[in-house]
Design an enzyme around this catalytic site. Structure first.
Site, short mmCIF file in Angstrom:
data_model
loop_
_atom_site.label_atom_id
_atom_site.label_comp_id
_atom_site.label_asym_id
_atom_site.label_seq_id
_atom_site.Cartn_x
_atom_site.Cartn_y
_atom_site.Cartn_z
N HIS A 1 0.81 -1.21 0.00
CA HIS A 1 0.00 0.00 0.00
C HIS A 1 0.84 1.27 0.00
O HIS A 1 0.33 2.35 -0.20
CB HIS A 1 -0.90 0.03 1.25
CG HIS A 1 -2.18 -0.71 1.07
ND1 HIS A 1 -2.23 -2.07 0.91
CD2 HIS A 1 -3.46 -0.27 0.97
CE1 HIS A 1 -3.49 -2.44 0.76
NE2 HIS A 1 -4.26 -1.37 0.79
N1 LIG Z 1 -13.88 -7.84 1.54
C1 LIG Z 1 -14.80 -6.89 1.23
N2 LIG Z 1 -15.97 -7.24 0.66
C2 LIG Z 1 -16.88 -6.28 0.34
N3 LIG Z 1 -16.70 -4.98 0.56
C3 LIG Z 1 -15.56 -4.59 1.13
C4 LIG Z 1 -14.55 -5.52 1.50
N4 LIG Z 1 -13.51 -4.83 2.03
C5 LIG Z 1 -13.86 -3.53 2.01
N5 LIG Z 1 -15.09 -3.39 1.47
C6 LIG Z 1 -15.82 -2.14 1.24
O1 LIG Z 1 -14.90 -1.13 0.91
C7 LIG Z 1 -15.10 0.00 1.74
C8 LIG Z 1 -13.80 0.72 2.03
O2 LIG Z 1 -13.32 1.26 0.83
P1 LIG Z 1 -12.01 2.18 0.82
O3 LIG Z 1 -11.96 3.00 2.05
O4 LIG Z 1 -12.03 2.93 -0.48
O5 LIG Z 1 -10.84 1.12 0.79
P2 LIG Z 1 -9.68 0.82 1.89
O6 LIG Z 1 -10.35 0.08 3.00
O7 LIG Z 1 -8.69 -0.02 1.16
O8 LIG Z 1 -9.13 2.14 2.33
C9 LIG Z 1 -15.74 -0.55 2.99
O9 LIG Z 1 -16.54 0.42 3.62
C10 LIG Z 1 -16.58 -1.72 2.47
O10 LIG Z 1 -17.87 -1.33 2.08
#
Ligand SMILES: Nc1ncnc2c1ncn2[C@@H]1O[C@H](COP(=O)(O)OP(=O)(O)O)[C@@H](O)[C@H]1O
Ligand SMILES: Nc1ncnc2c1ncn2[C@@H]1O[C@H](COP(=O)(O)OP(=O)(O)O)[C@@H](O)[C@H]1O
Ligand SMILES: [Mg+2]
Ligand SMILES: [Mg+2]
Ligand SMILES: [Mg+2]
Ligand SMILES: [Mg+2]
Lengths: 193, 123, 123, 193
Positions: free
Chosen positions: C11
Site C-alpha cells: 500500500h
Molecule cells: N472484503 C470486502 N468485501 C466487500 N466490501 C468490502 C470488502 N472490504 C472492504 N469493502 C468495502 O470497501 C469499503 C472501504 O473502501 P475504501 O476506504 O475505499 O478502501 P480501503 O479500506 O482499502 O481504504 C468498505 O466500507 C466496504 O464497504
C-alpha cells in the site's frame, strides 16, 4: 431516452454525488477505517467522467467506468466497484433486466471480497437493493434504510473488521457510497426501460 | 491517548518510514515510531537508534515489532538494559503492527488485541 | 537466473522500495519488482501499476507477495486478466518474500521453498 | 606487560585484521548470507579503535569495545559480539582465568542468538576455543581448524539457515571473524598472565 443515455446519466449523477459527499464519506471511513473512502471515490469519479465512453453501447459504458474506478480509486473499493461494473457490463450484453444486472454486480463483489450478507460492507446495500428491484419496490427511502441498517452490523471484512464490536454504531462507508449509486440509478430512471 | 506506543524496527529505513505511514492512516492517536536501518542508512539495525527511540516514548509501555531475526537480537539487548516496559511482539511485521495499531486506536481491550495477534505469531 | 520472479505489492511506495532493497541483498540474481502505492504515491494499491509490473517480467512465473487484503483484491483481478502465470502467496509479507528470495537465489527446490513458506501462511 | 595492555593489544590486532580481511569476510557472507559481514565488522572495528578505553581497567576496555561493536556493526554480529564482550567485561571483574572469560562470552552468544553447537555460527569457534584454552592446548592451527570445520555444517541459525543443505560447503563468516579474534588473542599474549 435511450437506455445507454440513461446509463450515462446514472454514472454522471453518481460521480457528482461522490464529489459532493467526498468529505462525509471520508469521515465515515475515519471512524472504522483509514479515512480515505471519499477521496478514493472522488478520484475515481473524476476519471470516470473524463473517460466516459461515447460509443452508444451500454456494455462499453459500464466497462469503461469499471476500468476508471479500478485504475484510480486505490482502496479496496476500487477492485470491488470495478468488478461489479465489469459484471454489469457483461450482463447488460445478455439481458435488459436491471435486477439481473445488479444481481451480477453483487455476486462479483462477493466473489472479489470473499464477503457475504451481514459482513457490514457495500454488499449489504447491493443485496437488498437487488431484491427490492426484483420485487418492483425499490425507493429512495428504502435505499437510505439499507444504508442505515449497516450501522448495527459488526464488520467481518475489510479494515473495519479489526475493530470487532467497536465497528457497531457506524455506517459502513462503502455501503453509503453504494447508497449514492442507487439513488442516482433511480434519479436517472435507469431502473426501467 | 492509548497508554501503549508502537515501535517499528526494520533493517531498512524506507520500510520503517513506510509502515509508519501505513499505520498512521488508521491510528492517528497512537504514538508510533520507527527505528530502521543502520546509522548511515545502510541495511541493518542499530542498537543506538532503537535505544534512542525506546527512550523517547512518553507512554509507559511499548510494543515492538521487527522484520528479521537480527533486529530481534538488538531489541532483546535494549529490553535488557532499558528501564522502559518493552514488549517484543513475535508476529508478522507489517500485518501484526497494522492490527495492533488499528485496535489500539479503537481502544480495544488488550485481550482482544492479543487474540487477533496470536494467529500472526510466526517468529 | 531463476525462472520465477518476485512481485512485491504494498500500500505504500516506501514499503515496496524498502523490501526490494532488503531482498536484493540476498538475492541479486532474482528479478524482484515492486508495485506499491497509488499512482499519485498515496497510500493504496493500483491495478494499473500492478498490471504493468506483472507484464514487464521476463520470467514465465511470478510469485506475488502483498501486505494487506485490498492489495490481494487487485492482485486477484490482475491474475484473472493477465496471461502471465501469477501465483499469489498468502504469507507474511516481508518475512515470506525474504525467505522466498533467499531460497530462489540459492536454487532451492520449489518443494523446499513451499515448506519454508507454509508456517508463514497467515492470510 | 600489564593485563590491560595485553587486552588492548588484542583488540587492536583484531581490529586491524578485520580491516585487512574485510573483502574476504563479505565474500564468505555473500555465499550464504547478505554479503555485509566484512563491512559490518570493519565499521565496528573503526569505531572500536577510535573509542578504545584508556582507563587502565580491563573490564572498562571490554565494555567500551562491546558498545562500539553494538553501536556500529549493524548486522546480527553486532549484538552477538556486543553481548559476548559485555560478558567478558563482567567476567574479567571476577576472575583472571581466560577460559572462564571465553566461556562467559560463548554463553552470551548462545543466549543472544538462541543458538547452540553445530548451528554453523561463530559459536562453533568460540566453544572449541574455550575447551582448548581450558586444556591449555589452544594453537593457531587449531583455531584455523575450528573455522574450517564450519564448512561441513548445515546452518540452523541466522540468514544462512534459509539455505538448508545449500549452506554446506561454505565457511560461516562469523566463525571466520571469530577465528581472527582468537588469532589476535594468542598473538597479543592475552591468553596468559
Ligand atoms: N472484503 C470486502 N468485501 C466487500 N466490501 C468490502 C470488502 N472490504 C472492504 N469493502 C468495502 O470497501 C469499503 C472501504 O473502501 P475504501 O476506504 O475505499 O478502501 P480501503 O479500506 O482499502 O481504504 C468498505 O466500507 C466496504 O464497504
Ligand atoms: N542466531 C545466531 N546465533 C549465533 N550466531 C549467529 C546467529 N545469527 C547469525 N550469527 C552469526 O552472525 C554472522 C553474520 O553476521 P552479519 O553478516 O554481520 O549479520 P547479518 O546476518 O545480520 O547480515 C553469521 O555468520 C553467524 O556466525
Ligand atoms: Mg479506506
Ligand atoms: Mg485506504
Ligand atoms: Mg550479513
Ligand atoms: Mg546484514
Amino acid at each position: 431516452m435511450l437506455m445507454v443515455d440513461k446509463i450515462k446519466k446514472w454514472l454522471e449523477l453518481f460521480a457528482a454525488q461522490l464529489h459532493e459527499k467526498k468529505t462525509y464519506l471520508s469521515e465515515l471511513d475515519s471512524a472504522i477505517g483509514d479515512g480515505d473512502h471519499g477521496n478514493n471515490m472522488a478520484r475515481g469519479a473524476d476519471f470516470l467522467l473524463k473517460s466516459l465512453d461515447q460509443s452508444g453501447d451500454t456494455s462499453a459504458v459500464f466497462k469503461n467506468a469499471a476500468m476508471a474506478l479500478l485504475s484510480k480509486v486505490g482502496g479496496a473499493s476500487g477492485p470491488l466497484y470495478g468488478s461489479a461494473l465489469l459484471a454489469l457490463s457483461k450482463k447488460a450484453g445478455e439481458t435488459d433486466d436491471r435486477s439481473e444486472w445488479i444481481a451480477a454486480g453483487a455476486e462479483a463483489i462477493a466473489h472479489r471480497g470473499k464477503s457475504e450478507a451481514g459482513d457490514k460492507t457495500m454488499l449489504d446495500v447491493w443485496l437488498p437493493v437487488q431484491k427490492a428491484l426484483a420485487d418492483g419496490t425499490l425507493t429512495h427511502e428504502k435505499i437510505d434504510a439499507f444504508v442505515a441498517e449497516t450501522k448495527s452490523l459488526k464488520a467481518k471484512k475489510g479494515r473495519a473488521s479489526y475493530l470487532g464490536d467497536r465497528s457497531v454504531g457506524h455506517i459502513d462507508p462503502g455501503a453509503q457510497s453504494s447508497g449514492y449509486l442507487f439513488h442516482a440509478f433511480l434519479e436517472a430512471g435507469a431502473d426501467h426501460a | 491517548m492509548p497508554e501503549i506506543g508502537i515501535l517499528l524496527v526494520s533493517h531498512v529505513r524506507e520500510i520503517g518510514d513506510g509502515v509508519l505511514r501505513l499505520l498512521k492512516e488508521v491510528a492517528g492517536d497512537v504514538t508510533i515510531k520507527a527505528a530502521a536501518g543502520t546509522e548511515d542508512n545502510g541495511v541493518g539495525t542499530s542498537f543506538d537508534r532503537i535505544n534512542e527511540a525506546v527512550t523517547s516514548f512518553e507512554e509507559p509501555r511499548i510494543w515492538a515489532f521487527y522484520d528479521l531475526g537480527s533486529a530481534k537480537m538488538n531489541l532483546d539487548l535494549v529490553s535488557e538494559t532499558t528501564d522502559k516496559n518493552l514488549e517484543i511482539q513475535d508476529v508478522s511485521f507489517v500485518e501484526g503492527a497494522y492490527v495492533a495499531a488499528a485496535m489500539l486506536q479503537a481502544n480495544a481491550s488488550e485481550d482482544s488485541i492479543h487474540s487477533e495477534l496470536k494467529p500472526l505469531k510466526i517468529k
